[in-house]
Design a protein around this motif. Sequence first.
Motif, mmCIF file in Angstrom:
data_model
loop_
_atom_site.group_PDB
_atom_site.id
_atom_site.type_symbol
_atom_site.label_atom_id
_atom_site.label_comp_id
_atom_site.label_asym_id
_atom_site.label_seq_id
_atom_site.Cartn_x
_atom_site.Cartn_y
_atom_site.Cartn_z
ATOM 1 N N THR A 1 -26.228 32.349 -1.524
ATOM 2 C CA THR A 1 -27.502 31.635 -1.559
ATOM 3 C C THR A 1 -28.662 32.538 -1.143
ATOM 4 N N GLY A 2 -29.782 32.378 -1.868
ATOM 5 C CA GLY A 2 -30.960 33.197 -1.594
ATOM 6 C C GLY A 2 -31.038 34.457 -2.413
ATOM 7 N N LYS A 3 -29.939 34.805 -3.087
ATOM 8 C CA LYS A 3 -29.932 35.989 -3.932
ATOM 9 C C LYS A 3 -30.294 35.611 -5.375
ATOM 10 N N THR A 4 -30.884 36.552 -6.101
ATOM 11 C CA THR A 4 -31.047 36.334 -7.534
ATOM 12 C C THR A 4 -29.674 36.477 -8.172
ATOM 13 N N ILE A 5 -29.513 35.942 -9.375
ATOM 14 C CA ILE A 5 -28.197 36.044 -10.009
ATOM 15 C C ILE A 5 -27.836 37.487 -10.327
ATOM 16 N N LEU A 6 -28.838 38.339 -10.516
ATOM 17 C CA LEU A 6 -28.553 39.756 -10.755
ATOM 18 C C LEU A 6 -28.066 40.424 -9.477
ATOM 19 N N GLU A 7 -28.690 40.093 -8.355
ATOM 20 C CA GLU A 7 -28.225 40.610 -7.063
ATOM 21 C C GLU A 7 -26.787 40.165 -6.793
ATOM 22 N N ALA A 8 -26.531 38.877 -7.016
ATOM 23 C CA ALA A 8 -25.203 38.331 -6.743
ATOM 24 C C ALA A 8 -24.140 38.966 -7.621
ATOM 25 N N LEU A 9 -24.512 39.263 -8.856
ATOM 26 C CA LEU A 9 -23.575 39.896 -9.784
ATOM 27 C C LEU A 9 -23.158 41.268 -9.279
ATOM 28 N N ASN A 10 -24.074 41.948 -8.583
ATOM 29 C CA ASN A 10 -23.800 43.307 -8.114
ATOM 30 C C ASN A 10 -23.556 43.366 -6.607
ATOM 31 N N SER B 1 -3.929 33.484 1.158
ATOM 32 C CA SER B 1 -4.605 32.992 2.365
ATOM 33 C C SER B 1 -5.936 33.695 2.609
ATOM 34 N N GLY B 2 -6.016 34.970 2.257
ATOM 35 C CA GLY B 2 -7.246 35.722 2.496
ATOM 36 C C GLY B 2 -8.431 35.214 1.696
ATOM 37 N N MET B 3 -8.161 34.536 0.594
ATOM 38 C CA MET B 3 -9.247 34.051 -0.253
ATOM 39 C C MET B 3 -10.132 33.048 0.469
ATOM 40 N N THR B 4 -9.540 32.228 1.327
ATOM 41 C CA THR B 4 -10.334 31.200 2.003
ATOM 42 C C THR B 4 -11.364 31.838 2.933
ATOM 43 N N HIS B 5 -10.984 32.910 3.602
ATOM 44 C CA HIS B 5 -11.928 33.597 4.479
ATOM 45 C C HIS B 5 -12.964 34.367 3.658
ATOM 46 N N SER B 6 -12.540 34.874 2.515
ATOM 47 C CA SER B 6 -13.490 35.524 1.604
ATOM 48 C C SER B 6 -14.525 34.516 1.124
ATOM 49 N N ALA B 7 -14.051 33.287 0.824
ATOM 50 C CA ALA B 7 -14.950 32.235 0.365
ATOM 51 C C ALA B 7 -15.969 31.886 1.448
ATOM 52 N N ALA B 8 -15.530 31.900 2.711
ATOM 53 C CA ALA B 8 -16.440 31.609 3.820
ATOM 54 C C ALA B 8 -17.579 32.621 3.848
ATOM 55 N N MET B 9 -17.240 33.892 3.630
ATOM 56 C CA MET B 9 -18.271 34.929 3.613
ATOM 57 C C MET B 9 -19.135 34.822 2.366
ATOM 58 N N ALA B 10 -18.516 34.530 1.214
ATOM 59 C CA ALA B 10 -19.259 34.427 -0.040
ATOM 60 C C ALA B 10 -20.295 33.308 0.017
ATOM 61 N N ALA B 11 -19.955 32.215 0.699
ATOM 62 C CA ALA B 11 -20.891 31.102 0.816
ATOM 63 C C ALA B 11 -22.170 31.533 1.545
ATOM 64 N N GLU B 12 -22.020 32.437 2.513
ATOM 65 C CA GLU B 12 -23.185 32.954 3.226
ATOM 66 C C GLU B 12 -23.940 33.973 2.378
ATOM 67 N N ILE B 13 -23.206 34.738 1.598
ATOM 68 C CA ILE B 13 -23.796 35.832 0.825
ATOM 69 C C ILE B 13 -24.607 35.335 -0.367
#
Length: 230
Positions: A92-101, A78-90
């Motif tokens: 976009t706008g980042k470079t793929i290197l930023e997102a990787l780290n 169940s916690g994954m869905t809330h994690s996904a909500a945060m990840a969706a905000e996190i």
Amino acid sequence: MIYSKEVEEMCPVTKGANHGPAPIPEEGKWVKAKEIKDISGLTHGIGWCAPQQGACKLTLNVKDGVIQEALVETLGCSGMTHSAAMAAEILTGKTILEALNTDLVCDAINTAMRELFLQIVYGRTQTAFSEGGLPVGAGLEDLGKGMRSQTGTTYSTLSKGPRYLELSEGYITEIGLDENGEIIGYSYVHMGKMMDFIKKGLDPKEAIEKASGKYGRFDEAVKKIDPRAE
């Protein structure tokens, strides 16, 4: 730059060979990627958490090294869905290197990001040979009408056999059995379509009927059962 004593005492030798990066296919072009901004592509990938109790399907649309679009689909705890909500905000706008780290909250999402990073920087994207790539918004096409993830949930026991609970068509309301007790079809409600009808003002009962359908030889069934109750 700090050099060790051994390197300091070495005499210089000219480096003759100067091979650049091998070109990778990117949105219909061959690109020699030297910097993050050289990377573009749309692709999908799967990640999983350490205890392997959940998985994430991640879709990213990257333009000039920056994530422009992210679709995060999770299955498991169940916690994954809330994690996904945060990840969706996190994301976009980042470079793929930023997102990787970046901590994407759920380990399955982090692992999916790692797998996508490898695909993208090695030119193994879904759009490697598509000129210009895909427009931002293309990630939603995977969801289809009703904007709902394609899910399949089935259950089975040795003593009682299989139960179809949800398939790509929708939420299974009944499964049809033949004279041998084998499944030959099912009836379902497409949840995405049903909610769209309700939002447009249709009576819920009418919306269910309008979003319902049958698959296989359901009409020929000699017995129909509710897979959740019978």
